[in-house]
Design a protein around this motif. Structure first.
Motif, PDB file in Angstrom:
ATOM      1  N   ASP A   1      23.343 -61.105 -13.114  1.00 33.55           N
ATOM      2  CA  ASP A   1      24.619 -60.965 -12.388  1.00 33.55           C
ATOM      3  C   ASP A   1      24.652 -59.726 -11.508  1.00 33.55           C
ATOM      4  OD1 ASP A   1      25.511 -63.262 -13.626  1.00 33.55           O
ATOM      5  OD2 ASP A   1      26.347 -62.172 -15.335  1.00 33.55           O
ATOM      6  N   ILE A   2      23.604 -58.938 -11.545  1.00 35.29           N
ATOM      7  CA  ILE A   2      23.564 -57.700 -10.768  1.00 35.29           C
ATOM      8  C   ILE A   2      22.856 -57.950  -9.449  1.00 35.29           C
ATOM      9  CG2 ILE A   2      22.736 -55.320 -10.706  1.00 35.29           C
ATOM     10  CD1 ILE A   2      22.897 -55.296 -13.742  1.00 35.29           C
ATOM     11  N   ASP A   3      23.525 -57.563  -8.354  1.00 41.39           N
ATOM     12  CA  ASP A   3      22.921 -57.683  -7.033  1.00 41.39           C
ATOM     13  C   ASP A   3      22.284 -56.340  -6.676  1.00 41.39           C
ATOM     14  OD1 ASP A   3      22.214 -57.954  -4.425  1.00 41.39           O
ATOM     15  OD2 ASP A   3      24.080 -58.916  -3.788  1.00 41.39           O
ATOM     16  N   PRO A   4      20.942 -56.282  -6.570  1.00 40.96           N
ATOM     17  CA  PRO A   4      20.280 -55.005  -6.260  1.00 40.96           C
ATOM     18  C   PRO A   4      20.798 -54.358  -4.978  1.00 40.96           C
ATOM     19  CG  PRO A   4      18.678 -56.652  -6.941  1.00 40.96           C
ATOM     20  CD  PRO A   4      19.972 -57.360  -6.768  1.00 40.96           C
ATOM     21  N   ASP A   5      21.133 -55.167  -3.959  1.00 39.48           N
ATOM     22  CA  ASP A   5      21.629 -54.605  -2.695  1.00 39.48           C
ATOM     23  C   ASP A   5      22.977 -53.905  -2.887  1.00 39.48           C
ATOM     24  OD1 ASP A   5      19.418 -55.482  -1.297  1.00 39.48           O
ATOM     25  OD2 ASP A   5      20.319 -57.437  -0.816  1.00 39.48           O
ATOM     26  N   GLU A   6      23.833 -54.479  -3.724  1.00 39.49           N
ATOM     27  CA  GLU A   6      25.128 -53.856  -3.993  1.00 39.49           C
ATOM     28  C   GLU A   6      24.952 -52.514  -4.698  1.00 39.49           C
ATOM     29  OE1 GLU A   6      27.663 -56.446  -6.121  1.00 39.49           O
ATOM     30  OE2 GLU A   6      27.778 -57.965  -4.520  1.00 39.49           O
TER      31      GLU A   6
ATOM     32  N   GLU B   1      26.197 -49.060  -3.130  1.00 40.44           N
ATOM     33  CA  GLU B   1      27.141 -48.210  -3.867  1.00 40.44           C
ATOM     34  C   GLU B   1      26.581 -46.810  -4.053  1.00 40.44           C
ATOM     35  OE1 GLU B   1      29.437 -48.092  -8.204  1.00 40.44           O
ATOM     36  OE2 GLU B   1      28.389 -49.911  -7.534  1.00 40.44           O
ATOM     37  N   PHE B   2      25.317 -46.737  -4.361  1.00 41.05           N
ATOM     38  CA  PHE B   2      24.694 -45.431  -4.542  1.00 41.05           C
ATOM     39  C   PHE B   2      24.678 -44.664  -3.215  1.00 41.05           C
ATOM     40  CE2 PHE B   2      20.991 -42.603  -4.716  1.00 41.05           C
ATOM     41  CZ  PHE B   2      21.229 -41.942  -5.915  1.00 41.05           C
ATOM     42  N   TYR B   3      24.418 -45.383  -2.115  1.00 42.09           N
ATOM     43  CA  TYR B   3      24.340 -44.752  -0.804  1.00 42.09           C
ATOM     44  C   TYR B   3      25.712 -44.259  -0.347  1.00 42.09           C
ATOM     45  CZ  TYR B   3      23.218 -44.072   4.137  1.00 42.09           C
ATOM     46  OH  TYR B   3      23.043 -43.530   5.383  1.00 42.09           O
ATOM     47  N   ALA B   4      26.771 -45.006  -0.762  1.00 43.02           N
ATOM     48  CA  ALA B   4      28.120 -44.652  -0.338  1.00 43.02           C
ATOM     49  C   ALA B   4      28.614 -43.377  -1.005  1.00 43.02           C
ATOM     50  CB  ALA B   4      29.082 -45.807  -0.641  1.00 43.02           C
ATOM     51  N   GLN B   5      28.009 -42.994  -2.101  1.00 46.27           N
ATOM     52  CA  GLN B   5      28.401 -41.756  -2.752  1.00 46.27           C
ATOM     53  C   GLN B   5      27.959 -40.577  -1.901  1.00 46.27           C
ATOM     54  OE1 GLN B   5      26.827 -41.786  -6.711  1.00 46.27           O
ATOM     55  NE2 GLN B   5      27.835 -43.704  -7.292  1.00 46.27           N
ATOM     56  N   LYS B   6      28.434 -39.365  -2.260  1.00 50.07           N
ATOM     57  CA  LYS B   6      28.086 -38.200  -1.459  1.00 50.07           C
ATOM     58  C   LYS B   6      26.579 -37.980  -1.493  1.00 50.07           C
ATOM     59  CE  LYS B   6      28.831 -34.922  -5.233  1.00 50.07           C
ATOM     60  NZ  LYS B   6      29.548 -33.712  -5.669  1.00 50.07           N
TER      61      LYS B   6
END
Length: 407
Positions: free
Chosen positions: A386-391, A395-400
């Motif tokens: 159920d985990i999408d690697p791209d998401e 999400e990690f990239y969107a963090q500071k």
């Protein structure tokens, strides 16, 4: 999981829908190795089906056993006749005496999946050959039996007292006896991979030696048995006739030539072909290289080059060029730290080695993080699906921004 092995049933080894295929969908390098003892059984069946004389022999052998061992009364008669035969042969010096020898047992029947069962089948007939003749003669001469039963006994008796039957009987005993030790070794819980492979090589050499040098010895022995039971021996120099005249009949083939080349050599050649086919070079190489990982006999088989070859030849997706450099350095360290360490000198299995590494606090030194993480994802794959690697990446990239330090 690095390997799987079972018998040849389609639901187990099937390349598309078998159990091995289901495993390999998730783990492409979980190599399937056919159960070796079952392979020996298939080699016997394959060689039997390709040789008319062997096929006829086992068919007749089955009929004889069914008649003689078909009732408890006939079994008791067989045991009584065998007891007399054993007593007479001991007196004449043909049999040795001692504890466990010359016991009066029943006539063995053939098993379906064990090589040793077929070998015991043949040995039992050889040991009770004279007694079986007595029982069949009694059935043929007894008017209380039906005509059908007496006819079957008479037919079996004629077959039993043919030179052809005796020759194949002792050939099967010789051939199957060579491989029986290998079969029993494969079924032992204590045998290691390398010794099993060495046994296979020895079996091939013994069969080849039997082919090259064993015919005259076997022929002389069969003739001596024929003399004992007053069985006619054909003229070895006479022209061979198969009993069914056909356009393919060759008048220039002698009886000796037939038994030497058409039966003796042919049977062994078929068997060698079956063994080479079923124990192919890839399987043998995989098992030989894998034996380098075993800790038995103080890591006697440990070989860095063999382990590296195993990784590059059979698991290329797990070991790229960089991983191979790390593996080589790790194995150099492992050889001194574990292989030569006093705490690791009494191990027998890889599972025992893993437990000892944990107890000694060395498990973290010899770890494969990628393999461990992949295993975790595989175990928890119901959640991981159920985990999408791209998401996760987004999400990690969107963090500071994170500062990355190169070491």
């Amino acid at each position: 999981m690095r390997g799987q092995g079972y018998d040849g049933a389609n639901n187990m080894r099937g390349a598309f829908n078998g159990l091995q295929a289901l495993f390999m969908k998730d783990c492409p390098y979980v190599y399937y190795v056919h159960y070796f003892a079952h392979h020996l059984q298939l080699a016997l069946v394959g060689a039997t089906e390709k040789q008319d004389s062997i096929c006829e022999f086992f068919s007749m052998l089955s009929n004889i056993v069914n008649i003689v061992a078909g009732s408890s009364k006939r079994l008791l008669e067989l045991q009584a006749a065998h007891g007399i035969e054993v007593e007479n042969s001991v007196v004449s010096g043909e049999r040795e005496t001692g504890r466990g020898l010359n016991q009066i047992g029943n006539l063995q029947r053939s098993g379906t999946t064990r090589w040793s069962a077929h070998f015991n089948y043949v040995c039992s007939l050889m040991d009770k050959f004279g007694s079986i003749i007595v029982v069949l003669e009694n059935i043929n001469n007894c008017t209380t039996f039906s005509n059908s039963m007496r006819g079957e006994a008479r037919g079996s008796l004629k077959a039993l007292k043919l030179f052809d039957f005796l020759f194949v009987l002792y050939l099967m005993h010789k051939r199957m006896g060579i491989i029986d030790l290998f079969c029993r070794a494969l079924q032992s819980k204590s045998i290691d991979i390398l010794n099993a492979m060495d046994s296979y090589v020895i079996i091939i050499e013994l069969l080849q030696s039997l082919r090259d040098e064993g015919f005259d010895i076997l022929l002389d022995y069969v003739m001596s048995v024929c003399a004992k039971y007053k069985i006619d021996v054909p003229d070895m120099n006479a022209c061979y006739m198969d009993g069914i005249r056909s356009v393919r009949q060759r008048d220039d083939i002698s009886v000796e030539h037939h038994y030497h080349y058409d039966v003796f050599n042919s049977v062994i050649d078929f068997h060698l072909e079956e063994l080479h086919y079923r124990f192919n070079d890839t399987t043998v190489q995989l098992l030989r290289l894998s034996s380098s990982l075993e800790p038995k006999n103080n890591f006697r088989l440990f070989d860095i080059q063999h382990i590296c070859t195993l990784a590059t030849s059979f698991y290329p997706a797990n070991f790229g060029q960089q991983e191979m450099l790390h593996l080589k350095l790790q194995l150099d360290h492992y050889k001194i730290d574990v292989v030569k360490h006093a705490k690791f000198q009494d191990l027998s299995t890889i599972s025992e080695l893993c437990l000892r590494l944990v107890d000694a606090g060395k498990a973290e030194q010899y770890k494969e993080e990628y393999l461990r993480d992949s295993m975790l994802i595989n175990i928890e794959r119901e959640y991981a699906e159920d985990i999408d690697p791209d998401e996760v990446i987004d999400e990690f990239y969107a963090q500071k921004n994170h500062r990355v330090q190169l070491k």
